[in-house]
Scaffold this motif. Sequence first.
Motif, mmCIF file in Angstrom:
data_model
loop_
_atom_site.group_PDB
_atom_site.id
_atom_site.type_symbol
_atom_site.label_atom_id
_atom_site.label_comp_id
_atom_site.label_asym_id
_atom_site.label_seq_id
_atom_site.Cartn_x
_atom_site.Cartn_y
_atom_site.Cartn_z
ATOM 1 N N GLY A 8 -13.901 -6.142 -0.997
ATOM 2 C CA GLY A 8 -13.808 -6.823 0.043
ATOM 3 C C GLY A 8 -12.995 -6.195 1.099
ATOM 4 O O GLY A 8 -12.380 -6.569 2.087
ATOM 5 N N THR A 9 -12.576 -4.760 0.821
ATOM 6 C CA THR A 9 -11.511 -4.092 1.725
ATOM 7 C C THR A 9 -12.377 -2.646 1.930
ATOM 8 O O THR A 9 -13.100 -2.295 1.276
ATOM 9 N N SER A 10 -11.882 -1.910 3.132
ATOM 10 C CA SER A 10 -12.333 -0.622 3.304
ATOM 11 C C SER A 10 -11.582 0.295 1.952
ATOM 12 O O SER A 10 -12.366 1.201 1.542
ATOM 13 N N VAL A 47 -21.755 -10.828 -6.365
ATOM 14 C CA VAL A 47 -21.175 -11.653 -5.150
ATOM 15 C C VAL A 47 -20.574 -12.789 -5.670
ATOM 16 O O VAL A 47 -21.604 -13.660 -6.572
ATOM 17 N N GLY A 48 -19.722 -13.298 -5.325
ATOM 18 C CA GLY A 48 -19.039 -14.741 -5.627
ATOM 19 C C GLY A 48 -17.953 -14.609 -6.721
ATOM 20 O O GLY A 48 -17.762 -13.892 -7.454
ATOM 21 N N GLY A 49 -17.457 -15.978 -6.881
ATOM 22 C CA GLY A 49 -16.322 -16.204 -7.600
ATOM 23 C C GLY A 49 -16.605 -15.948 -9.141
ATOM 24 O O GLY A 49 -17.547 -16.238 -9.624
ATOM 25 N N ALA A 71 -8.793 -3.972 -5.703
ATOM 26 C CA ALA A 71 -8.450 -3.264 -4.494
ATOM 27 C C ALA A 71 -8.981 -4.432 -3.367
ATOM 28 O O ALA A 71 -9.472 -4.045 -2.353
ATOM 29 N N THR A 72 -8.359 -5.701 -3.754
ATOM 30 C CA THR A 72 -8.727 -6.757 -2.629
ATOM 31 C C THR A 72 -7.651 -6.731 -1.738
ATOM 32 O O THR A 72 -6.907 -6.144 -1.784
ATOM 33 N N HIS A 73 -7.859 -7.596 -0.549
ATOM 34 C CA HIS A 73 -6.929 -7.521 0.332
ATOM 35 C C HIS A 73 -5.597 -7.894 0.138
ATOM 36 O O HIS A 73 -5.455 -8.847 -0.701
ATOM 37 N N SER A 194 0.053 -11.441 13.664
ATOM 38 C CA SER A 194 -0.931 -10.661 12.705
ATOM 39 C C SER A 194 -0.414 -10.865 11.367
ATOM 40 O O SER A 194 0.991 -11.392 10.993
ATOM 41 N N LYS A 195 -1.152 -10.579 10.494
ATOM 42 C CA LYS A 195 -0.793 -10.534 9.030
ATOM 43 C C LYS A 195 -0.562 -9.023 8.925
ATOM 44 O O LYS A 195 -0.924 -8.199 9.393
ATOM 45 N N ASN A 196 0.612 -9.032 7.756
ATOM 46 C CA ASN A 196 0.945 -7.348 7.656
ATOM 47 C C ASN A 196 -0.067 -6.816 6.536
ATOM 48 O O ASN A 196 0.183 -6.689 5.325
HETATM 49 P P1 NAP Z 1 -8.007 -15.449 -2.706
HETATM 50 O O1 NAP Z 1 -7.346 -16.445 -2.201
HETATM 51 O O2 NAP Z 1 -7.240 -14.392 -3.623
HETATM 52 O O3 NAP Z 1 -9.378 -15.827 -4.004
HETATM 53 C C1 NAP Z 1 -9.343 -17.110 -4.150
HETATM 54 C C2 NAP Z 1 -10.909 -16.903 -5.036
HETATM 55 O O4 NAP Z 1 -11.907 -16.143 -4.386
HETATM 56 C C3 NAP Z 1 -10.580 -16.335 -6.321
HETATM 57 O O5 NAP Z 1 -9.809 -17.088 -7.186
HETATM 58 C C4 NAP Z 1 -11.831 -15.973 -6.713
HETATM 59 O O6 NAP Z 1 -12.529 -17.234 -7.248
HETATM 60 C C5 NAP Z 1 -12.536 -15.776 -5.336
HETATM 61 N N1 NAP Z 1 -12.677 -14.153 -5.054
HETATM 62 C C6 NAP Z 1 -11.642 -13.609 -4.150
HETATM 63 N N2 NAP Z 1 -12.070 -12.151 -4.285
HETATM 64 C C7 NAP Z 1 -12.977 -11.956 -4.996
HETATM 65 C C8 NAP Z 1 -13.688 -10.972 -5.314
HETATM 66 N N3 NAP Z 1 -13.391 -9.499 -4.606
HETATM 67 N N4 NAP Z 1 -14.772 -11.113 -6.195
HETATM 68 C C9 NAP Z 1 -15.077 -12.412 -6.607
HETATM 69 N N5 NAP Z 1 -14.399 -13.560 -6.516
HETATM 70 C C10 NAP Z 1 -13.410 -13.308 -5.765
HETATM 71 O O7 NAP Z 1 -9.021 -14.590 -2.056
HETATM 72 P P2 NAP Z 1 -9.126 -14.708 -0.425
HETATM 73 O O8 NAP Z 1 -7.747 -14.617 0.416
HETATM 74 O O9 NAP Z 1 -9.853 -16.126 -0.051
HETATM 75 O O10 NAP Z 1 -10.098 -13.487 0.080
HETATM 76 C C11 NAP Z 1 -11.418 -13.430 -0.566
HETATM 77 C C12 NAP Z 1 -11.812 -11.919 -0.255
HETATM 78 O O11 NAP Z 1 -11.824 -11.519 1.000
HETATM 79 C C13 NAP Z 1 -11.152 -11.056 -0.974
HETATM 80 O O12 NAP Z 1 -12.037 -10.300 -1.904
HETATM 81 C C14 NAP Z 1 -10.366 -10.145 -0.319
HETATM 82 O O13 NAP Z 1 -10.526 -8.794 -0.697
HETATM 83 C C15 NAP Z 1 -11.265 -10.357 1.047
HETATM 84 N N6 NAP Z 1 -10.387 -10.291 2.125
HETATM 85 C C16 NAP Z 1 -9.417 -11.330 2.516
HETATM 86 C C17 NAP Z 1 -8.603 -11.240 3.650
HETATM 87 C C18 NAP Z 1 -7.407 -12.335 3.634
HETATM 88 O O14 NAP Z 1 -6.934 -12.317 4.701
HETATM 89 N N7 NAP Z 1 -7.241 -13.186 2.681
HETATM 90 C C19 NAP Z 1 -8.843 -10.535 4.452
HETATM 91 C C20 NAP Z 1 -9.847 -9.550 4.308
HETATM 92 C C21 NAP Z 1 -10.811 -9.495 2.996
HETATM 93 P P3 NAP Z 1 -12.571 -17.428 -8.724
HETATM 94 O O15 NAP Z 1 -11.388 -17.956 -9.324
HETATM 95 O O16 NAP Z 1 -13.665 -18.445 -8.904
HETATM 96 O O17 NAP Z 1 -13.051 -16.065 -9.407
#
Ligand code: NAP
Length: 245
Positions: A8-10, A47-49, A71-73, A194-196
């Motif tokens: 979900g990131t570069s 794709v998906g949780g 490698a998530t955000h 902004s978020k850091n």
């Molecule tokens: P989060 O709060 O850490 O995660 C919430 C739930 O979403 C997790 O418990 C998981 O569900 C599911 N999830 C999150 N990332 C996943 C992945 N890569 N693959 C499968 N399931 C995932 O995450 P979030 O802040 O909602 O962000 C979601 C996605 O967006 C992330 O992958 C992140 O890299 C991307 N992103 C987030 C931001 C931000 O500002 N938060 C910005 C840019 C990109 P389950 O518990 O059901 O597994």
Amino acid sequence: MKVLILGGTSDARALAQSLDGDGRFDVVTSLAGRVRDPLLPAGRVRVGGFGGVDGLASWIREHDIGAVVDATHPFAAQISENAVAAGATTSIPVASLRRRAWVPGPGDRWTAAASVQDAATIVGDRPRRVFLTIGRQGVGAFGGDATSWFLVRSIDPPDADLPPQHELLLARGPFTVDAERDLMRSRRIDLIVSKNSGGAMTEAKLLAARELGLPVVMIERPRPSNGDLETDSVADVVTWLDDHL
Ligand code: NAP
């Protein structure tokens, strides 16, 4: 070795790209499925949780994963925590690939906010023209602010209620400093939120803010859950994977 990249990131796309075609690794990138039209990495994608820690641990076992790279955000704290916990449950190594946080330079006027909610409190103390550039998630914290005007920028429209006085700008980075400066001038912005997040893709807004002498409310990162390796380098992760072959 089968490798799961939580993406979900570069950074995740850069890692998938560098492993693509390397016969030693069989890579799948996982996306949460939040963005309607995501930029897809090289290689396989799911794709998906997963359904929490237990779901992720089961998935790792079922797919015979040998290593996980988170490698998530930097603000996706839950999935990072789940990755470390599922790694412990399954005895599978977990690496954290996370870009470095931005740090203020000379001329920057940053106010630190501990959370999105904290940022909304800071913004709410008087009327302003705010550039709200925190992505789609967290915008709801500003929804009740009827005092200020907001330029809200995100890739997809936020689900939450937007503040009464706003313009929604749907756009995906990277952005140039020139374009950011023009945008801030044309909307007569006097505060940026902004978020850091860190990284080069969206840093231009901070450079433009510095040039224009504009204050920034900078939301600090949640506490990281680090795996066995913590790095901002794709090359380090490849070496680490190599060591685990
Ligand atoms: P989060 O709060 O850490 O995660 C919430 C739930 O979403 C997790 O418990 C998981 O569900 C599911 N999830 C999150 N990332 C996943 C992945 N890569 N693959 C499968 N399931 C995932 O995450 P979030 O802040 O909602 O962000 C979601 C996605 O967006 C992330 O992958 C992140 O890299 C991307 N992103 C987030 C931001 C931000 O500002 N938060 C910005 C840019 C990109 P389950 O518990 O059901 O597994």
